[in-house]
Design a protein around this motif. Structure first.
Motif, PDB file in Angstrom:
ATOM      1  N   MET A 257       0.821  -1.207   0.000  1.00 14.53           N
ATOM      2  CA  MET A 257       0.000   0.000   0.000  1.00 14.53           C
ATOM      3  C   MET A 257       0.855   1.258   0.000  1.00 14.53           C
ATOM      4  SD  MET A 257      -3.052  -0.961   2.561  1.00 14.53           S
ATOM      5  CE  MET A 257      -4.338  -2.118   2.082  1.00 14.53           C
ATOM      6  N   MET A 258       1.893   1.254   0.837  1.00 13.09           N
ATOM      7  CA  MET A 258       2.734   2.454   0.926  1.00 13.09           C
ATOM      8  C   MET A 258       3.395   2.768  -0.405  1.00 13.09           C
ATOM      9  SD  MET A 258       4.612   2.072   4.511  1.00 13.09           S
ATOM     10  CE  MET A 258       3.772   2.399   6.040  1.00 13.09           C
TER      11      MET A 258
ATOM     12  N   MET B  70       2.244   2.412  -3.113  1.00 15.66           N
ATOM     13  CA  MET B  70       1.254   3.041  -3.983  1.00 15.66           C
ATOM     14  C   MET B  70       0.778   4.377  -3.416  1.00 15.66           C
ATOM     15  SD  MET B  70      -0.952  -0.228  -5.251  1.00 15.66           S
ATOM     16  CE  MET B  70      -1.956   0.674  -6.425  1.00 15.66           C
ATOM     17  N   GLY B  71       1.455   4.864  -2.398  1.00 18.72           N
ATOM     18  CA  GLY B  71       1.145   6.195  -1.887  1.00 18.72           C
ATOM     19  C   GLY B  71       0.094   6.229  -0.791  1.00 18.72           C
TER      20      GLY B  71
ATOM     21  N   LEU C 298      -0.129   6.362   2.748  1.00 17.81           N
ATOM     22  CA  LEU C 298       0.859   6.588   3.802  1.00 17.81           C
ATOM     23  C   LEU C 298       0.223   7.236   5.025  1.00 17.81           C
ATOM     24  CD1 LEU C 298       3.451   8.184   1.409  1.00 17.81           C
ATOM     25  CD2 LEU C 298       3.853   6.078   2.676  1.00 17.81           C
ATOM     26  N   PRO C 299       0.805   7.010   6.188  1.00 15.10           N
ATOM     27  CA  PRO C 299       0.328   7.699   7.384  1.00 15.10           C
ATOM     28  C   PRO C 299       0.321   9.219   7.173  1.00 15.10           C
ATOM     29  CG  PRO C 299       1.867   5.989   7.988  1.00 15.10           C
ATOM     30  CD  PRO C 299       1.853   6.042   6.504  1.00 15.10           C
TER      31      PRO C 299
ATOM     32  N   LYS D  42      -1.719  10.896   5.501  1.00 17.69           N
ATOM     33  CA  LYS D  42      -2.304  11.311   4.222  1.00 17.69           C
ATOM     34  C   LYS D  42      -3.824  11.389   4.361  1.00 17.69           C
ATOM     35  CE  LYS D  42       1.178  11.490   1.382  1.00 17.69           C
ATOM     36  NZ  LYS D  42       1.498  12.611   0.558  1.00 17.69           N
TER      37      LYS D  42
ATOM     38  N   ARG E  40     -10.390   9.892   1.132  1.00 16.74           N
ATOM     39  CA  ARG E  40     -11.831  10.102   1.084  1.00 16.74           C
ATOM     40  C   ARG E  40     -12.460   8.892   0.414  1.00 16.74           C
ATOM     41  NH1 ARG E  40     -16.107  12.927  -1.889  1.00 16.74           N
ATOM     42  NH2 ARG E  40     -14.800  12.999  -3.763  1.00 16.74           N
TER      43      ARG E  40
ATOM     44  N   GLU F  87     -10.135   8.137  -2.707  1.00 20.81           N
ATOM     45  CA  GLU F  87      -9.409   9.236  -3.326  1.00 20.81           C
ATOM     46  C   GLU F  87      -8.326   9.704  -2.365  1.00 20.81           C
ATOM     47  OE1 GLU F  87     -11.860  12.733  -4.238  1.00 20.81           O
ATOM     48  OE2 GLU F  87     -10.166  13.851  -3.419  1.00 20.81           O
ATOM     49  N   PHE F  88      -7.082   9.782  -2.875  1.00 20.28           N
ATOM     50  CA  PHE F  88      -5.992  10.369  -2.106  1.00 20.28           C
ATOM     51  C   PHE F  88      -5.701  11.729  -2.723  1.00 20.28           C
ATOM     52  CE2 PHE F  88      -6.070   5.925  -1.512  1.00 20.28           C
ATOM     53  CZ  PHE F  88      -5.762   5.745  -0.183  1.00 20.28           C
ATOM     54  N   ASP F  89      -4.674  12.416  -2.230  1.00 18.90           N
ATOM     55  CA  ASP F  89      -4.447  13.774  -2.737  1.00 18.90           C
ATOM     56  C   ASP F  89      -4.310  13.817  -4.250  1.00 18.90           C
ATOM     57  OD1 ASP F  89      -4.560  14.733  -0.241  1.00 18.90           O
ATOM     58  OD2 ASP F  89      -2.389  14.747   0.091  1.00 18.90           O
ATOM     59  N   THR F  90      -3.456  12.935  -4.774  1.00 17.15           N
ATOM     60  CA  THR F  90      -3.148  13.063  -6.191  1.00 17.15           C
ATOM     61  C   THR F  90      -3.659  11.906  -7.038  1.00 17.15           C
ATOM     62  OG1 THR F  90      -1.043  11.953  -5.845  1.00 17.15           O
ATOM     63  CG2 THR F  90      -1.021  14.350  -5.737  1.00 17.15           C
ATOM     64  N   HIS F  91      -4.260  10.900  -6.416  1.00 14.83           N
ATOM     65  CA  HIS F  91      -4.669   9.747  -7.214  1.00 14.83           C
ATOM     66  C   HIS F  91      -5.789   8.948  -6.549  1.00 14.83           C
ATOM     67  CE1 HIS F  91      -1.620   8.472  -4.348  1.00 14.83           C
ATOM     68  NE2 HIS F  91      -2.082   7.255  -4.464  1.00 14.83           N
ATOM     69  N   MET F  92      -6.338   8.009  -7.306  1.00 14.61           N
ATOM     70  CA  MET F  92      -7.416   7.168  -6.806  1.00 14.61           C
ATOM     71  C   MET F  92      -6.983   5.708  -6.794  1.00 14.61           C
ATOM     72  SD  MET F  92      -8.840   9.902  -8.531  1.00 14.61           S
ATOM     73  CE  MET F  92      -9.351   9.365 -10.130  1.00 14.61           C
TER      74      MET F  92
ATOM     75  N   TYR G 111       5.928  -0.583  -8.682  1.00 16.82           N
ATOM     76  CA  TYR G 111       5.849   0.536  -7.742  1.00 16.82           C
ATOM     77  C   TYR G 111       7.100   0.690  -6.885  1.00 16.82           C
ATOM     78  CZ  TYR G 111       0.912   0.984  -8.931  1.00 16.82           C
ATOM     79  OH  TYR G 111      -0.255   1.182  -9.598  1.00 16.82           O
TER      80      TYR G 111
ATOM     81  N   GLN H 258       2.094  13.346 -10.145  1.00 17.19           N
ATOM     82  CA  GLN H 258       2.196  12.526  -8.932  1.00 17.19           C
ATOM     83  C   GLN H 258       3.654  12.231  -8.614  1.00 17.19           C
ATOM     84  OE1 GLN H 258      -0.526   9.188  -8.890  1.00 17.19           O
ATOM     85  NE2 GLN H 258      -1.482   9.957 -10.754  1.00 17.19           N
TER      86      GLN H 258
ATOM     87  N   ARG I 255       4.821  10.042  -5.323  1.00 15.42           N
ATOM     88  CA  ARG I 255       4.678   8.611  -5.388  1.00 15.42           C
ATOM     89  C   ARG I 255       5.697   8.000  -6.352  1.00 15.42           C
ATOM     90  NH1 ARG I 255       0.232   5.344  -7.089  1.00 15.42           N
ATOM     91  NH2 ARG I 255      -0.193   6.855  -8.699  1.00 15.42           N
TER      92      ARG I 255
ATOM     93  N   THR J 276      10.594   2.382   3.310  1.00 13.23           N
ATOM     94  CA  THR J 276       9.653   3.087   2.433  1.00 13.23           C
ATOM     95  C   THR J 276       9.183   4.389   3.081  1.00 13.23           C
ATOM     96  OG1 THR J 276       8.916   0.933   1.635  1.00 13.23           O
ATOM     97  CG2 THR J 276       7.533   2.814   1.096  1.00 13.23           C
TER      98      THR J 276
ATOM     99  N   PHE K 288       9.915   8.257   1.736  1.00 15.30           N
ATOM    100  CA  PHE K 288       8.868   9.236   1.453  1.00 15.30           C
ATOM    101  C   PHE K 288       9.087  10.534   2.238  1.00 15.30           C
ATOM    102  CE2 PHE K 288       5.965   5.924  -0.413  1.00 15.30           C
ATOM    103  CZ  PHE K 288       5.752   6.594  -1.603  1.00 15.30           C
TER     104      PHE K 288
ATOM    105  N   PHE L 277      -1.385  18.515  -7.393  1.00 15.54           N
ATOM    106  CA  PHE L 277      -2.523  18.116  -8.201  1.00 15.54           C
ATOM    107  C   PHE L 277      -3.644  17.634  -7.275  1.00 15.54           C
ATOM    108  CE2 PHE L 277      -4.574  14.497 -10.512  1.00 15.54           C
ATOM    109  CZ  PHE L 277      -5.313  15.286 -11.368  1.00 15.54           C
TER     110      PHE L 277
ATOM    111  N   ALA M 177      -6.720  15.336  -7.200  1.00 14.61           N
ATOM    112  CA  ALA M 177      -7.443  14.308  -7.941  1.00 14.61           C
ATOM    113  C   ALA M 177      -8.955  14.512  -7.855  1.00 14.61           C
ATOM    114  CB  ALA M 177      -7.074  12.930  -7.403  1.00 14.61           C
TER     115      ALA M 177
ATOM    116  N   GLN N 234     -13.166  12.077 -11.977  1.00 16.80           N
ATOM    117  CA  GLN N 234     -14.156  11.713 -10.956  1.00 16.80           C
ATOM    118  C   GLN N 234     -15.573  12.000 -11.412  1.00 16.80           C
ATOM    119  OE1 GLN N 234     -13.719  12.335  -6.910  1.00 16.80           O
ATOM    120  NE2 GLN N 234     -11.767  11.267  -6.821  1.00 16.80           N
TER     121      GLN N 234
ATOM    122  N   LEU O 126      -6.404  -4.073  -4.477  1.00 13.71           N
ATOM    123  CA  LEU O 126      -5.440  -2.965  -4.494  1.00 13.71           C
ATOM    124  C   LEU O 126      -5.013  -2.558  -5.900  1.00 13.71           C
ATOM    125  CD1 LEU O 126      -3.917  -1.152  -2.495  1.00 13.71           C
ATOM    126  CD2 LEU O 126      -2.014  -2.749  -2.600  1.00 13.71           C
TER     127      LEU O 126
ATOM    128  N   LEU P 100      -6.700   3.525  -9.924  1.00 13.77           N
ATOM    129  CA  LEU P 100      -7.687   3.965 -10.911  1.00 13.77           C
ATOM    130  C   LEU P 100      -7.111   5.211 -11.563  1.00 13.77           C
ATOM    131  CD1 LEU P 100     -10.764   3.584  -8.530  1.00 13.77           C
ATOM    132  CD2 LEU P 100     -10.122   2.015 -10.343  1.00 13.77           C
TER     133      LEU P 100
END
Lengths: 73, 702
Positions: A28-29, A31-32, A34-35, A37, A40, A54-59, B61, B97, B100, B244, B248, B263, B265, B271, B488, B491
Motif C-alpha cells: 500500500m505504501m 502506492m502512496g 501513507l500515514p 495522508k 476520502r 481518493e488520495f491527494d493526487t490519485h485514486m 511501484y 504525482q 509517489r 519506504t 517518502f 494536483f 485528484a 471523478q 489494491l 484507478l
C-alpha cells in the motif's frame, strides 16, 4: 479500537494513522497510501465490498478486507 | 551491440508512451530468458547515427514486488552480472504525482545505476498550474531531470540528447538517501557472504530481502543468506516498511520546497466521469452495454473481411490444383497447407476487432473501473477483479487471454482464471454455432425486432460465462493457497487514447495469436490431412470404384462425382476408421461416426468442423448455409427419420460449447503454468463437462 477506512461513510474523509498488516502495508505504501495522508471514500462498488478511494493526487480501489487494515485518526 | 538502456517506471506513468515516442515502430517483442514475461526492445539513432537500444521493463511501484512481471525487474537490477543489467536507467514518472513516482527512482539511484528522470505529462502539469524547480530538484535527488510530454512529443528530442550525453560520461550514481544502521549491517554481511564487495549497500540489501526467490542465487548462497537473516534477527518486511516511510519523508522534504501546488485528484474530470461510469446502477448497465456493442460490431464488421480471406484461400487452393494437376503433393498443398494457413488467418479480423476495443478501453483507463466493479462477484468464484480482462479477451481467443493473466499476483486466482478462460466462447466456435443454430431455433423475429437466432446466440455466450464461473467456483474449493489475495489497484485518470500506443499493442496481440496458435494449428492441419487423405489401400480403392459405379448409375456430373468420391474416400481413410472407432462412445450423445470424424478434426481448431462436414456430406461448398441445408436433408436409411434432429444439434452445440478442442490453448496453458499437470487437468475437466452435458441434453430431448 481505532476506526479503519472500512468504517468510513461514502463521501467522508479521514487522515490515515497506520496500516496494521506489514505485508499489506508495504504494497500500500509503495502506492502512496501513507500515514498522515488524506483519504476520502468516494463510493462503494455496485455489488458491494470494493471501495473507491481518493488520495491527494490519485485514486485507488481496495477490498473491504484490505481497507480494514488501514487505521484512521 | 548498442548501449544497454532500461526504461523503468510505475504502472500508469506513461512509460509505454515514452518508449513508443523514443523508438517509434522499431521494436521487437520477446521473452525474458526462462520466463514468459514480455520483453520489448527498441532503438533510436543518436546524433552521430549510432543506434541506442532500449529495453522496456515491466511497470512496478517499488523494488519490493508482488507479481511475476515485477519480480523480473528486481531480478535484473539486483544482479550486475545479468546480461540485461543496464548501464543507464531512463525513469518515467507522472508529473502530477511526483511524490509517489519518486520512491522507485530513489531506490534505483541507491543501486548505483546512472539514472535520467523523465517528468512525463508536463502538458497536464502545466494545465494544472504545477511548476517544478528543475534545477533545485536535480541537485536534491542527484539525477538529471527532463520534463516531457510523450503524448504530444514535446521535448522527446531533448530526452534523446540527454541519453546520449549521459551515456558518453557514465559515472556511478551517488546515493542521496541514508539506510538505517540495521539495513547497512545486513548489507555488509550479505556482501561478505556472496563475496561481492562491489555491490552497493542497497543492492546487497535487496538480495538479502529477496533471498528466498532470486533465481540467480545458488542454493548454498540462498541458505547462507537465510541463516544470516535469522542470526541477525532481521525482519525483511518491517525493514522494507520502515525504509519506504523514510524515503517518502526524504522525498517530501524536497518536493515541498521545489514544487508549487499539488494536483487535486478530487477536482478532476475523471471523478465526474466515474460518478456515472462506476455508479451503482448505471455502472454495470454501461459495462454490459459496451460489451453488447463490442460483440455486435464484431459480427457485423468482421464478417466481410473474414469472407474475403476465406475466398482468397479457397481460390489459392483451386489455383494450385489447376496449375500442378492431381498429385499427392498438390493435395498436400491445396488440401493441407493452404487451408491450414487459411484456418489461422480467418480469425484475424475478429480477433483484431475485439482486441482493438479491449486495447482502447485499457488505454483510456476504463478497464481498471471494470476490475473495481466486478471484483466482488469474481472473488466469490475464486477469481480476481483483474480476471475480467482475461474473460472478455477469451471471447476473441483464449491464447492472448491466458497470457493477460500475468497481472494477477495471487497464484491460485491466476491459475483459476487460466483454467476457466477457454470455456468462454471464442471466435472459432462461431462458425459451428452458425451451422447448428438453425436446427434449434427458427430464423424468425420475436416482437418484430429481436432475431430469434440472435437471441439464441447471446444465450450461448451467457451459458459459456456461467459455465466458466461455476467451474471456477469448483476449482476454488479444490485449489489450496496461503498467498494473500489483493484487489489494491490504481484507478488512473482518464486519458485520450493514443493511436500509436493502440497500434503497437494491437500488433503484438494479433501477432501473438498468429504465431502461437498458428504454428500448432498448422502442424495439426497437416497431420489431419494425412489421416483424412490416406487409409488402408483396399478400402481406398474400393471407395473410388464405388464412387464411379454410383456416379454411372445415378448419372452424376463430374463435380457431383468428385464430391461423392471425396466423401467415400474420407469414410475409408484413417480418419474415417477413427470416427467409426469412437462411435460407440459418442452414440449416447446422439452422434454418429460422421460427426466423430468432425470431432477429431476439430482438434486443430473448432471451425474445421464446418469444412469436414462439407466433405463428409459431399457439399462441394464450405459456406455455413449450404452445409446447414445439406445436414437438414440427411435421412437415416434404416429408420427413415431425419439425422439432424433438434436433440442431436443441441447436443452437438453443447459439446462444442464446453469441450477443450484447441491444442494451441493447451500449449499456452503448459507454458504459463510451467507444468503438464494443468493443461491435462484443463483437458480432462472440459471434455468431461462437454460429454456429460451433451449426454444429458440428448437423453432428455429424445
Amino acid at each position: 479500537m481505532s476506526k479503519s477506512i472500512a468504517q468510513l461513510q461514502v463521501g467522508e474523509s479521514a487522515i490515515i494513522k497506520s496500516i496494521t498488516d506489514s505485508s499489506m502495508a508495504r504494497s500500500m505504501m509503495t502506492m502512496g497510501i501513507l500515514p498522515n495522508k488524506n483519504v476520502r471514500l468516494v463510493r462503494k462498488a455496485p455489488f458491494g465490498d470494493s471501495l473507491y478511494l481518493e488520495f491527494d493526487t490519485h485514486m485507488i480501489a481496495l477490498r473491504g478486507s484490505e481497507a480494514a487494515k488501514i487505521l484512521i485518526w | 551491440m548498442g548501449s544497454n538502456v532500461a526504461l523503468v517506471g510505475n504502472p500508469n506513468s506513461g512509460k509505454s508512451s515514452v518508449f513508443n515516442a523514443l523508438t517509434g515502430l522499431k521494436q521487437t517483442t520477446g521473452n525474458f530468458p526462462g520466463v514468459t514475461v514480455d520483453k520489448k526492445v527498441g532503438s533510436f539513432k543518436d546524433s552521430k547515427g549510432k543506434s541506442i537500444s532500449i529495453t522496456d521493463l515491466p511497470g512496478l511501484y517499488s523494488l519490493y514486488p508482488t507479481s511475476k512481471d515485477e519480480k523480473i525487474v528486481v531480478e535484473i537490477l539486483s544482479n550486475p552480472s545479468n546480461d540485461l543489467f543496464p548501464e543507464l536507467v531512463v525513469y518515467v514518472a507522472d508529473s502530477l504525482q511526483l511524490e509517489r513516482h519518486l520512491l522507485l527512482a530513489n531506490q534505483i539511484v541507491d543501486l548505483g545505476i546512472p539514472l535520467i528522470f523523465v517528468a512525463n505529462m508536463n502538458d497536464l502539469a502545466q494545465q494544472e498550474g504545477i511548476q517544478l524547480n528543475i534545477e533545485k530538484l536535480e541537485k536534491s535527488f542527484g539525477f538529471p531531470i527532463v520534463s516531457v510530454s510523450a503524448r504530444s512529443g514535446n521535448n522527446i528530442d531533448v530526452l534523446k540528447n540527454q541519453i546520449e550525453n549521459t551515456l558518453s560520461t557514465l559515472t556511478p550514481q551517488k546515493s542521496t538517501f541514508k539506510l538505517s544502521d540495521t539495513d547497512r549491517s545486513v548489507a555488509q554481511s550479505t556482501k561478505k557472504a556472496l563475496q561481492k564487495e562491489d555491490l552497493t549497500d542497497f543492492q546487497a540489501l535487496l538480495v538479502a530481502h529477496h533471498a528466498d526467490w532470486l533465481p540467480w542465487l545458488s542454493d548454498s548462497e540462498r541458505e547462507t543468506l537465510q541463516t544470516q537473516r535469522k542470526d541477525q534477527d532481521f525482519n525483511p518486511l518491517t525493514s522494507q516498511v520502515d525504509e519506504t516511510m523514510k524515503r517518502f519523508e526524504f522525498i517530501n522534504s524536497k518536493l515541498s520546497q521545489f514544487v508549487t501546488k499539488k494536483f487535486q485528484a478530487g477536482k478532476s474530470l475523471t471523478q465526474k466521469i466515474d460518478n456515472i461510469v462506476t455508479n451503482r446502477l448505471l455502472g454495470p448497465i454501461i459495462f454490459f452495454a459496451i460489451m453488447f456493442l463490442v460483440f455486435q460490431a464484431l459480427y457485423s464488421w468482421a464478417s466481410y473481411p473474414t469472407e474475403w480471406i476465406e475466398n482468397f484461400f479457397s481460390w489459392g487452393s483451386e489455383k494450385v490444383t489447376n496449375i500442378f494437376g492431381e498429385h499427392w503433393y498438390t493435395s498436400l498443398i491445396s488440401d493441407g497447407i493452404i487451408p491450414g494457413i487459411g484456418g489461422v488467418m480467418v480469425f484475424v479480423p475478429q480477433i483484431f476487432l475485439l482486441f482493438l476495443m479491449i486495447t482502447v478501453l485499457e488505454e483510456i483507463g476504463y478497464m481498471s473501473r471494470a476490475v473495481f466493479m466486478f471484483d466482488r462477484i469474481l472473488k466469490v468464484f475464486g477469481l480476481n477483479g483483474r480476471s475480467i480482462v482475461s474473460l472478455i479477451s477469451g471471447g476473441a481467443c483464449a491464447i492472448p487471454a491466458i497470457m493477460s493473466t500475468r497481472t494477477i499476483s495471487n497464484w491460485k486466482e491466476r491459475l483459476n482464471t487460466i483454467l476457466v478462460t477457454p470455456l468462454i466462447s471464442c471466435s472459432a466456435r462461431i462458425p459451428v454455432y452458425i451451422v447448428l443454430i438453425g436446427f434449434i431455433v427458427p430464423d424468425e423475429k420475436v416482437m418484430g425486432i429481436f432475431n430469434m437466432q440472435g437471441v439464441a446466440f447471446m444465450g450461448l455466450y451467457l451459458l459459456s460465462i456461467i459455465a466458466a464461473l461455476v467451474s471456477a467456483y469448483v476449482f476454488k474449493l479444490i485449489l489450496k493457497s496461503k498467498e494473500p489475495s489483493y484487489l489494491l489497484i490504481e484507478l488512473p485518470i482518464y486519458k485520450k487514447p493514443l493511436l500509436k500506443n493502440i497500434f503497437i499493442t494491437l500488433k503484438d496481440k494479433v501477432w501473438t495469436f498468429i504465431w502461437e496458435a498458428g504454428k500448432i494449428i498448422f502442424i495439426i492441419s497437416i497431420i489431419l490431412w494425412v489421416i483424412a487423405s490416406y487409409g488402408p489401400k483396399d478400402a481406398m480403392n474400393q471407395a473410388t470404384a464405388q464412387a464411379n459405379k454410383m456416379a454411372q448409375e445415378q448419372r452424376l456430373d463430374d463435380d457431383a462425382k468428385d464430391n461423392l468420391e471425396a466423401a467415400l474416400k474420407l469414410e475409408a481413410s484413417y480418419a474415417g476408421h477413427l470416427g467409426k472407432f469412437i462411435e460407440p462412445a459418442i452414440k449416447p450423445l446422439g452422434f454418429d461416426w460422421k460427426i466423430g470424424i468432425a470431432l477429431i478434426t476439430s482438434f486443430a481448431a473448432r471451425e474445421v468442423f464446418v469444412g469436414t462436414m462439407a466433405t463428409i456430406y459431399s457439399v462441394g461448398s464450405e459456406s455455413e448455409m449450404s452445409v446447414r441445408k445439406q445436414l437438414a436433408s440427411q435421412v437415416n436409411p434404416q429408420t427413415g427419420k431425419k439425422v439432424y434432429t433438434r436433440a442431436v444439434a443441441l447436443s452437438l452445440i453443447v459439446f462444442y460449447l464446453f469441450a477443450m478442442q484447441c491444442m494451441s490453448t493447451l500449449a499456452i496453458t503448459k507454458r504459463e503454468t510451467k507444468s503438464w499437470k494443468w493443461p491435462i487437468i484443463q483437458f480432462v475437466y472440459m471434455s468431461a463437462l462437454a460429454y456429460f452435458c451433451s449426454l444429458l441434453v440428448y437423453q432428455l430431448m429424445s
